[in-house]
Scaffold this motif. Structure first.
Motif, PDB file in Angstrom:
ATOM      1  N   ALA A  80     -14.806  10.750 -35.097  1.00  0.00           N
ATOM      2  CA  ALA A  80     -13.734  10.746 -34.094  1.00  0.00           C
ATOM      3  C   ALA A  80     -12.582  11.684 -34.458  1.00  0.00           C
ATOM      4  O   ALA A  80     -11.673  11.893 -33.658  1.00  0.00           O
ATOM      5  CB  ALA A  80     -13.204   9.324 -33.901  1.00  0.00           C
ATOM      6  N   VAL A  81     -12.619  12.258 -35.648  1.00  0.00           N
ATOM      7  CA  VAL A  81     -11.569  13.197 -36.059  1.00  0.00           C
ATOM      8  C   VAL A  81     -12.009  14.597 -35.615  1.00  0.00           C
ATOM      9  O   VAL A  81     -12.469  15.405 -36.410  1.00  0.00           O
ATOM     10  CB  VAL A  81     -11.290  13.118 -37.577  1.00  0.00           C
ATOM     11  CG1 VAL A  81     -10.108  14.014 -37.953  1.00  0.00           C
ATOM     12  CG2 VAL A  81     -11.010  11.681 -38.003  1.00  0.00           C
ATOM     13  N   ASP A  82     -11.840  14.845 -34.333  1.00  0.00           N
ATOM     14  CA  ASP A  82     -12.252  16.112 -33.732  1.00  0.00           C
ATOM     15  C   ASP A  82     -11.161  17.168 -33.882  1.00  0.00           C
ATOM     16  O   ASP A  82     -10.112  16.924 -34.491  1.00  0.00           O
ATOM     17  CB  ASP A  82     -12.634  15.905 -32.259  1.00  0.00           C
ATOM     18  CG  ASP A  82     -11.490  15.335 -31.427  1.00  0.00           C
ATOM     19  OD1 ASP A  82     -10.324  15.323 -31.885  1.00  0.00           O
ATOM     20  OD2 ASP A  82     -11.767  14.895 -30.302  1.00  0.00           O
ATOM     21  N   ASP A  83     -11.400  18.354 -33.328  1.00  0.00           N
ATOM     22  CA  ASP A  83     -10.432  19.454 -33.449  1.00  0.00           C
ATOM     23  C   ASP A  83      -9.058  19.085 -32.902  1.00  0.00           C
ATOM     24  O   ASP A  83      -8.031  19.413 -33.499  1.00  0.00           O
ATOM     25  CB  ASP A  83     -10.952  20.704 -32.740  1.00  0.00           C
ATOM     26  CG  ASP A  83     -12.105  21.358 -33.486  1.00  0.00           C
ATOM     27  OD1 ASP A  83     -12.267  21.090 -34.692  1.00  0.00           O
ATOM     28  OD2 ASP A  83     -12.830  22.145 -32.862  1.00  0.00           O
ATOM     29  N   LYS A  84      -9.023  18.413 -31.768  1.00  0.00           N
ATOM     30  CA  LYS A  84      -7.744  18.011 -31.169  1.00  0.00           C
ATOM     31  C   LYS A  84      -6.977  17.078 -32.101  1.00  0.00           C
ATOM     32  O   LYS A  84      -5.771  17.239 -32.323  1.00  0.00           O
ATOM     33  CB  LYS A  84      -7.996  17.336 -29.819  1.00  0.00           C
ATOM     34  CG  LYS A  84      -6.748  16.940 -29.089  1.00  0.00           C
ATOM     35  CD  LYS A  84      -7.085  16.310 -27.743  1.00  0.00           C
ATOM     36  CE  LYS A  84      -5.819  15.864 -27.040  1.00  0.00           C
ATOM     37  NZ  LYS A  84      -6.089  15.192 -25.777  1.00  0.00           N
ATOM     38  N   LYS A  85      -7.672  16.110 -32.682  1.00  0.00           N
ATOM     39  CA  LYS A  85      -7.042  15.162 -33.600  1.00  0.00           C
ATOM     40  C   LYS A  85      -6.572  15.874 -34.868  1.00  0.00           C
ATOM     41  O   LYS A  85      -5.482  15.604 -35.389  1.00  0.00           O
ATOM     42  CB  LYS A  85      -8.023  14.025 -33.932  1.00  0.00           C
ATOM     43  CG  LYS A  85      -7.414  12.908 -34.731  1.00  0.00           C
ATOM     44  CD  LYS A  85      -6.364  12.193 -33.919  1.00  0.00           C
ATOM     45  CE  LYS A  85      -5.817  11.000 -34.669  1.00  0.00           C
ATOM     46  NZ  LYS A  85      -4.671  10.412 -33.991  1.00  0.00           N
ATOM     47  N   ARG A  86      -7.381  16.802 -35.372  1.00  0.00           N
ATOM     48  CA  ARG A  86      -6.998  17.556 -36.569  1.00  0.00           C
ATOM     49  C   ARG A  86      -5.719  18.351 -36.333  1.00  0.00           C
ATOM     50  O   ARG A  86      -4.858  18.422 -37.208  1.00  0.00           O
ATOM     51  CB  ARG A  86      -8.130  18.500 -36.978  1.00  0.00           C
ATOM     52  CG  ARG A  86      -9.330  17.779 -37.527  1.00  0.00           C
ATOM     53  CD  ARG A  86     -10.457  18.731 -37.801  1.00  0.00           C
ATOM     54  NE  ARG A  86     -11.616  17.993 -38.274  1.00  0.00           N
ATOM     55  CZ  ARG A  86     -12.820  18.499 -38.394  1.00  0.00           C
ATOM     56  NH1 ARG A  86     -13.035  19.762 -38.077  1.00  0.00           N
ATOM     57  NH2 ARG A  86     -13.803  17.751 -38.818  1.00  0.00           N
ATOM     58  N   ARG A  87      -5.594  18.961 -35.161  1.00  0.00           N
ATOM     59  CA  ARG A  87      -4.383  19.728 -34.848  1.00  0.00           C
ATOM     60  C   ARG A  87      -3.164  18.803 -34.789  1.00  0.00           C
ATOM     61  O   ARG A  87      -2.084  19.156 -35.257  1.00  0.00           O
ATOM     62  CB  ARG A  87      -4.545  20.480 -33.535  1.00  0.00           C
ATOM     63  CG  ARG A  87      -5.521  21.651 -33.629  1.00  0.00           C
ATOM     64  CD  ARG A  87      -5.609  22.436 -32.338  1.00  0.00           C
ATOM     65  NE  ARG A  87      -4.383  23.145 -32.019  1.00  0.00           N
ATOM     66  CZ  ARG A  87      -3.956  24.271 -32.612  1.00  0.00           C
ATOM     67  NH1 ARG A  87      -4.681  24.808 -33.552  1.00  0.00           N
ATOM     68  NH2 ARG A  87      -2.823  24.845 -32.238  1.00  0.00           N
ATOM     69  N   LEU A  88      -3.328  17.612 -34.237  1.00  0.00           N
ATOM     70  CA  LEU A  88      -2.238  16.645 -34.152  1.00  0.00           C
ATOM     71  C   LEU A  88      -1.787  16.214 -35.551  1.00  0.00           C
ATOM     72  O   LEU A  88      -0.593  16.141 -35.845  1.00  0.00           O
ATOM     73  CB  LEU A  88      -2.703  15.436 -33.333  1.00  0.00           C
ATOM     74  CG  LEU A  88      -1.649  14.449 -32.877  1.00  0.00           C
ATOM     75  CD1 LEU A  88      -0.653  15.106 -31.943  1.00  0.00           C
ATOM     76  CD2 LEU A  88      -2.323  13.273 -32.176  1.00  0.00           C
ATOM     77  N   ILE A  89      -2.738  15.955 -36.420  1.00  0.00           N
ATOM     78  CA  ILE A  89      -2.437  15.570 -37.802  1.00  0.00           C
ATOM     79  C   ILE A  89      -1.756  16.732 -38.528  1.00  0.00           C
ATOM     80  O   ILE A  89      -0.754  16.548 -39.226  1.00  0.00           O
ATOM     81  CB  ILE A  89      -3.719  15.136 -38.545  1.00  0.00           C
ATOM     82  CG1 ILE A  89      -4.340  13.907 -37.874  1.00  0.00           C
ATOM     83  CG2 ILE A  89      -3.434  14.879 -40.021  1.00  0.00           C
ATOM     84  CD1 ILE A  89      -5.790  13.665 -38.259  1.00  0.00           C
ATOM     85  N   ALA A  90      -2.299  17.945 -38.359  1.00  0.00           N
ATOM     86  CA  ALA A  90      -1.731  19.129 -39.003  1.00  0.00           C
ATOM     87  C   ALA A  90      -0.295  19.366 -38.548  1.00  0.00           C
ATOM     88  O   ALA A  90       0.573  19.698 -39.364  1.00  0.00           O
ATOM     89  CB  ALA A  90      -2.595  20.356 -38.720  1.00  0.00           C
TER      90      ALA A  90
END
Length: 139
Positions: A80-90
């Motif tokens: 569930a840690v997709d590209d969109k989620k990774r950008r949000l975390i970053a």
């Protein structure tokens, strides 16, 4: 407001409650088993961006995403840690680092998978260095 009940009449946790329980389990695991020091839970940057747990692991600052599931029917939690989620975390991590005046410090992005199955002890899996900064968000 009452919690939803399942077919057997037992109260089921909401998605938010499952997430909160998973974060508590993850923070305890990181501290007791992996030697992390939790600095902040649920960090939210003012202009977007979020980090579930900001931790120190030795000389490394770890931005940790916690993914909690009650089964693996739809894959592993880390899926569930997709590209969109990774950008949000970053975005959240970069804001944290800006507040520290861009320190010369090693940092990484970890994911903790938590599986909460009724009647079983929680299962926890730590994935260190689960992903890198997305290209356009270089530090």
């Amino acid at each position: 407001m009452e919690k939803a009940t399942d077919e057997g009449g037992e109260k089921k946790l909401t998605t938010a409650e499952i997430g909160e329980e998973g974060e508590w389990v993850a923070a305890k695991f990181l501290y007791l088993r992996a030697g992390y020091k939790v600095l902040r839970k649920n960090y939210r940057a003012p202009k977007g961006g979020e980090v579930d747990l900001v931790c120190r692991n030795g000389d490394v600052l770890a931005f940790v995403e916690v993914k909690t599931r009650t089964s693996e029917d739809f894959g592993r939690p880390i899926d569930a840690v997709d590209d969109k989620k990774r950008r949000l975390i970053a975005k959240g991590a970069l804001h944290w680092l800006r507040q520290l005046n861009h320190p010369n410090i090693n940092f990484r992005f970890d994911v903790v998978e938590v599986l909460l199955v009724d009647g079983e002890k929680p299962r926890v899996n730590l994935v260190r260095g689960a992903f890198e900064l997305p290209e356009p968000l270089l530090y």
